[in-house]
Design an enzyme around this catalytic site. Structure first.
Site, PDB file in Angstrom:
ATOM      1  N   HIS A   1       0.843  -1.194   0.000  1.00  0.00           N
ATOM      2  CA  HIS A   1       0.000   0.000   0.000  1.00  0.00           C
ATOM      3  C   HIS A   1       0.876   1.241   0.000  1.00  0.00           C
ATOM      4  O   HIS A   1       1.931   1.273   0.630  1.00  0.00           O
ATOM      5  CB  HIS A   1      -0.961   0.024   1.192  1.00  0.00           C
ATOM      6  N   LEU A   2       0.389   2.247  -0.694  1.00  0.00           N
ATOM      7  CA  LEU A   2       1.036   3.559  -0.744  1.00  0.00           C
ATOM      8  C   LEU A   2       0.255   4.491   0.175  1.00  0.00           C
ATOM      9  O   LEU A   2      -0.962   4.631   0.020  1.00  0.00           O
ATOM     10  CB  LEU A   2       1.006   4.073  -2.187  1.00  0.00           C
TER      11      LEU A   2
HETATM   12  P1  5GP Z   1       1.767   0.081   7.357  1.00  0.00           P
HETATM   13  O1  5GP Z   1       2.209   0.279   8.787  1.00  0.00           O
HETATM   14  O2  5GP Z   1       1.607  -1.379   7.035  1.00  0.00           O
HETATM   15  O3  5GP Z   1       2.585   0.824   6.347  1.00  0.00           O
HETATM   16  O4  5GP Z   1       0.332   0.757   7.264  1.00  0.00           O
HETATM   17  C1  5GP Z   1      -0.864   0.083   7.512  1.00  0.00           C
HETATM   18  C2  5GP Z   1      -1.943   1.130   7.599  1.00  0.00           C
HETATM   19  O5  5GP Z   1      -3.204   0.480   7.502  1.00  0.00           O
HETATM   20  C3  5GP Z   1      -1.936   1.900   8.916  1.00  0.00           C
HETATM   21  O6  5GP Z   1      -1.780   3.283   8.650  1.00  0.00           O
HETATM   22  C4  5GP Z   1      -3.291   1.562   9.539  1.00  0.00           C
HETATM   23  O7  5GP Z   1      -3.869   2.644  10.217  1.00  0.00           O
HETATM   24  C5  5GP Z   1      -4.109   1.133   8.341  1.00  0.00           C
HETATM   25  N1  5GP Z   1      -5.159   0.179   8.650  1.00  0.00           N
HETATM   26  C6  5GP Z   1      -5.023  -0.950   9.398  1.00  0.00           C
HETATM   27  N2  5GP Z   1      -6.187  -1.618   9.432  1.00  0.00           N
HETATM   28  C7  5GP Z   1      -7.072  -0.905   8.691  1.00  0.00           C
HETATM   29  C8  5GP Z   1      -8.456  -1.099   8.358  1.00  0.00           C
HETATM   30  O8  5GP Z   1      -9.108  -2.063   8.749  1.00  0.00           O
HETATM   31  N3  5GP Z   1      -9.032  -0.145   7.573  1.00  0.00           N
HETATM   32  C9  5GP Z   1      -8.345   0.941   7.116  1.00  0.00           C
HETATM   33  N4  5GP Z   1      -9.023   1.815   6.352  1.00  0.00           N
HETATM   34  N5  5GP Z   1      -7.042   1.149   7.403  1.00  0.00           N
HETATM   35  C10 5GP Z   1      -6.409   0.245   8.189  1.00  0.00           C
END
Ligand code: 5GP
Ligand code: ZN
Length: 116
Positions: free
Chosen positions: A102-103
């Site tokens: 994800h970006l």
């Molecule tokens: P990472 O730390 O993997 O780069 O970012 C994951 C992102 O996904 C985090 O910013 C977190 O807030 C978001 N996130 C986690 N679970 C969910 C969800 O169920 N729905 C949404 N919309 N965002 C999520």
């Protein structure tokens, strides 16, 4: 198209878990981050499942530019004219928590460098 039925973002892309959608086409989905780190915080994902950015094979590189293109379009629509930040965390050492690439598009506040 690869999918992982246990993956949170595959389930969001499939409509099994709700999200606040900002953009969608056959390849890409963008939605609001559930725990925003800025006044505007969107996540842009390919619908196909790749755990990290390092797992995108050369033949699917176009998805990376499509994700950035969607981020730029959202930034224009949200008038993030003073600046915005695009982030891809790759693996645990960089803070990746969800293993579907994800970006992050963050805007609406001042960002510092170097990032934490
Ligand atoms: P990472 O730390 O993997 O780069 O970012 C994951 C992102 O996904 C985090 O910013 C977190 O807030 C978001 N996130 C986690 N679970 C969910 C969800 O169920 N729905 C949404 N919309 N965002 C999520
Ligand atoms: Zn997935």
């Amino acid at each position: 198209m690869k999918k992982d039925s246990a993956c949170l973002f595959c389930r969001i892309a499939a409509g099994e878990i709700p999200c606040r959608k900002l953009f969608e086409d056959d390849q890409i989905l963008a939605f609001e981050d559930i725990n925003p780190q800025a006044p505007f915080h969107a996540l842009i994902i390919p619908k196909e499942h790749f755990p990290t950015i390092a797992d995108i094979p050369a033949e699917s590189d176009f998805l990376i530019s499509r994700m950035i293109g969607v981020a730029n379009k959202l930034a224009r629509e949200k008038q993030l004219d003073s600046g915005y930040r695009l982030v891809i965390n790759c693996r645990a050492g960089a803070g990746q928590e969800v293993y579907h690439v994800h970006l992050h598009l963050l805007g609406g506040r001042k960002f510092h460098w170097p990032p934490g």
